[in-house]
Scaffold this active site. Structure first.
Site, PDB file in Angstrom:
ATOM      1  N   HIS A 146       1.026  -1.143  -0.041  1.00  0.00           N
ATOM      2  CA  HIS A 146      -0.042  -0.105   0.076  1.00  0.00           C
ATOM      3  C   HIS A 146       1.246   1.155  -0.121  1.00  0.00           C
ATOM      4  O   HIS A 146       2.147   0.637   0.297  1.00  0.00           O
ATOM      5  CB  HIS A 146      -0.819  -0.072   1.324  1.00  0.00           C
ATOM      6  CG  HIS A 146      -2.026  -0.991   1.282  1.00  0.00           C
ATOM      7  ND1 HIS A 146      -2.098  -2.173   1.798  1.00  0.00           N
ATOM      8  CD2 HIS A 146      -2.794  -1.258   0.726  1.00  0.00           C
ATOM      9  CE1 HIS A 146      -3.230  -2.395   1.359  1.00  0.00           C
ATOM     10  NE2 HIS A 146      -3.814  -1.601   0.910  1.00  0.00           N
ATOM     11  N   LYS A 171      -0.931   4.170   4.497  1.00  0.00           N
ATOM     12  CA  LYS A 171      -1.887   3.694   5.442  1.00  0.00           C
ATOM     13  C   LYS A 171      -1.292   3.330   6.833  1.00  0.00           C
ATOM     14  O   LYS A 171      -0.181   3.128   7.167  1.00  0.00           O
ATOM     15  CB  LYS A 171      -1.652   2.852   5.065  1.00  0.00           C
ATOM     16  CG  LYS A 171      -3.050   1.878   5.092  1.00  0.00           C
ATOM     17  CD  LYS A 171      -3.598   0.266   4.363  1.00  0.00           C
ATOM     18  CE  LYS A 171      -4.360  -1.005   4.483  1.00  0.00           C
ATOM     19  NZ  LYS A 171      -5.163  -0.493   5.580  1.00  0.00           N
TER      20      LYS A 171
HETATM   21  P1  NAD Z   1      -7.407   9.464   5.012  1.00  0.00           P
HETATM   22  O1  NAD Z   1      -6.659   9.542   6.380  1.00  0.00           O
HETATM   23  O2  NAD Z   1      -7.295  10.010   3.409  1.00  0.00           O
HETATM   24  O3  NAD Z   1      -9.370   9.869   5.176  1.00  0.00           O
HETATM   25  C1  NAD Z   1      -9.497   9.451   6.602  1.00  0.00           C
HETATM   26  C2  NAD Z   1     -10.907  10.515   6.663  1.00  0.00           C
HETATM   27  O4  NAD Z   1     -11.205  10.470   8.610  1.00  0.00           O
HETATM   28  C3  NAD Z   1     -10.199  12.034   6.491  1.00  0.00           C
HETATM   29  O5  NAD Z   1     -11.492  12.825   5.943  1.00  0.00           O
HETATM   30  C4  NAD Z   1     -10.786  12.278   8.035  1.00  0.00           C
HETATM   31  O6  NAD Z   1     -10.607  14.175   8.379  1.00  0.00           O
HETATM   32  C5  NAD Z   1     -11.425  12.023   8.977  1.00  0.00           C
HETATM   33  N1  NAD Z   1     -11.420  11.442  10.753  1.00  0.00           N
HETATM   34  C6  NAD Z   1     -10.060  11.371  10.966  1.00  0.00           C
HETATM   35  N2  NAD Z   1      -9.974  11.344  12.349  1.00  0.00           N
HETATM   36  C7  NAD Z   1     -11.687  12.044  12.841  1.00  0.00           C
HETATM   37  C8  NAD Z   1     -12.932  12.127  13.916  1.00  0.00           C
HETATM   38  N3  NAD Z   1     -12.151  11.814  14.978  1.00  0.00           N
HETATM   39  N4  NAD Z   1     -14.095  12.482  13.357  1.00  0.00           N
HETATM   40  C9  NAD Z   1     -14.074  12.984  11.596  1.00  0.00           C
HETATM   41  N5  NAD Z   1     -13.009  12.645  11.191  1.00  0.00           N
HETATM   42  C10 NAD Z   1     -11.804  11.697  11.375  1.00  0.00           C
HETATM   43  O7  NAD Z   1      -7.470   7.903   4.864  1.00  0.00           O
HETATM   44  P2  NAD Z   1      -8.788   7.091   3.443  1.00  0.00           P
HETATM   45  O8  NAD Z   1      -7.802   6.374   2.473  1.00  0.00           O
HETATM   46  O9  NAD Z   1      -9.382   7.473   3.127  1.00  0.00           O
HETATM   47  O10 NAD Z   1      -9.186   5.493   4.849  1.00  0.00           O
HETATM   48  C11 NAD Z   1      -9.922   5.574   5.771  1.00  0.00           C
HETATM   49  C12 NAD Z   1      -9.891   3.912   6.118  1.00  0.00           C
HETATM   50  O11 NAD Z   1     -10.563   3.224   5.281  1.00  0.00           O
HETATM   51  C13 NAD Z   1      -8.850   3.431   6.640  1.00  0.00           C
HETATM   52  O12 NAD Z   1      -9.032   2.523   7.290  1.00  0.00           O
HETATM   53  C14 NAD Z   1      -8.468   2.366   5.954  1.00  0.00           C
HETATM   54  O13 NAD Z   1      -7.565   1.479   5.658  1.00  0.00           O
HETATM   55  C15 NAD Z   1      -9.775   1.860   4.853  1.00  0.00           C
HETATM   56  N6  NAD Z   1      -9.740   1.343   3.868  1.00  0.00           N
HETATM   57  C16 NAD Z   1     -11.021   0.936   3.612  1.00  0.00           C
HETATM   58  C17 NAD Z   1     -11.352   0.725   2.025  1.00  0.00           C
HETATM   59  C18 NAD Z   1     -12.399  -1.011   2.119  1.00  0.00           C
HETATM   60  O14 NAD Z   1     -11.936  -1.284   0.580  1.00  0.00           O
HETATM   61  N7  NAD Z   1     -12.465  -1.185   3.092  1.00  0.00           N
HETATM   62  C19 NAD Z   1     -10.463   0.688   0.759  1.00  0.00           C
HETATM   63  C20 NAD Z   1     -10.019   2.150   1.313  1.00  0.00           C
HETATM   64  C21 NAD Z   1      -9.134   2.487   2.011  1.00  0.00           C
END
Ligand code: NAD
Length: 263
Positions: A153, A157
């Site tokens: 990744h 991450k």
């Molecule tokens: P990122 O860091 O780009 O985004 C995280 C978001 O969460 C941001 O908008 C941030 O402002 C928000 N956030 C963080 N703390 C917060 C809080 N206390 N209150 C409100 N909002 C808050 O991360 P990302 O790449 O978008 O990934 C997010 C999650 O999704 C991770 O856990 C990642 O592993 C997971 N993910 C899952 C899949 C899937 O298919 N299931 C795919 C990609 C990513």
């Protein structure tokens, strides 16, 4: 449902949140009604670009939320906890892709499924859903072969190994009538322990997500690989899951249920 699905996105300014918002702009059957970000983030309080309502702004709290059918969450444990509280208080369905969730929150989510419809997936790609099935079959057909899972990744991450790698390991372990706790190895220094499942992690650049399961036998090797090249696939899967979940009763639902419903 005849009116558009009323959808809220938790983690709306993140990588996945932005991918979801892009898709929602082109989805006539769903309307973004609330967009939650981390308190103090640069987007907090700013207008949400391209939202159906020109007055919609990113926010960091749930108290002002309008009626919502489904919350789609891609954030972190703390943010997911708050979204779950809002879902429970208002009987809202929850689709969550957040990984790296601690045991306490995982138990709360499982418990909440007695009251609301919840669908969680470590990976919303259809390709990974099929990869998981293929791995189950291979792990059970080749029970004595060594199994190693390698994932890659982007460097930002937070959790490692990825939720998807662990879910693949769990699926393979279950197919071999064991649990992931027993055979998991995260450190490959020293000799391989027979029956272990090894995890290796690569982090760097802009890799969206790659997972490889290697089944290694005497004189031959089977490799099952999935490479995501665009994170819109996860957003598309989550949005599809949200449409599907809106009509379901409380319970813990899985991506396989959505896929079965599409056949
Ligand atoms: P990122 O860091 O780009 O985004 C995280 C978001 O969460 C941001 O908008 C941030 O402002 C928000 N956030 C963080 N703390 C917060 C809080 N206390 N209150 C409100 N909002 C808050 O991360 P990302 O790449 O978008 O990934 C997010 C999650 O999704 C991770 O856990 C990642 O592993 C997971 N993910 C899952 C899949 C899937 O298919 N299931 C795919 C990609 C990513």
């Amino acid at each position: 449902m005849t009116r558009p699905l009323r959808l809220a996105v938790n983690g709306a300014s993140g990588r996945m949140g932005r991918a979801l918002l892009d898709l929602l702009r082109a989805d006539d059957d769903a309307e973004l009604v609330y967009a939650v970000v981390r308190q103090g983030s640069v987007d907090d309080g700013q207008p949400v670009p391209g939202a159906a309502s020109s007055t919609l702004r990113y926010t960091h709290e749930w108290t002002q939320a309008p009626p919502i059918d489904v919350i789609v969450d891609f954030s972190g444990s703390a943010a997911l906890r708050q979204a779950l509280d809002h879902c429970l208080a208002h009987g809202i369905a929850l689709v969550s892709g957040t990984t790296g969730v601690d045991d306490h929150l995982a138990a709360r989510l499982a418990d909440a499924a007695g009251k609301i419809a919840i669908l969680r997936a470590a990976n919303f790609s259809m390709g990974v859903a099929v990869l998981t099935r293929l791995l189950r079959e291979a792990a059970s057909a080749l029970p004595t072969w060594d199994l190693e899972i390698v994932e890659a990744h982007h460097g930002r991450k937070r959790d490692a190994p990825s939720g998807t790698a662990l879910a693949l390991g769990q699926a393979a372990a279950a197919a071999r009538h064991t649990t992931l706790e027993t055979p998991t190895v995260f450190d490959r220094s020293g000799e391989r322990v027979e029956g272990s499942i090894g995890f290796a992690v690569v982090r760097g650049g802009d890799i969206v997500g790659e997972h490889q399961a290697m089944l290694i036998g005497p004189g031959e090797r089977l490799e099952l690989v999935h490479r995501a090249t665009d994170r819109s696939i996860f957003a598309r899967g989550a949005l599809r899951a949200a449409h599907w979940l809106a009509g379901q009763p409380p319970g813990e639902w899985h991506l396989d249920d959505v896929i079965a419903g599409l056949r």
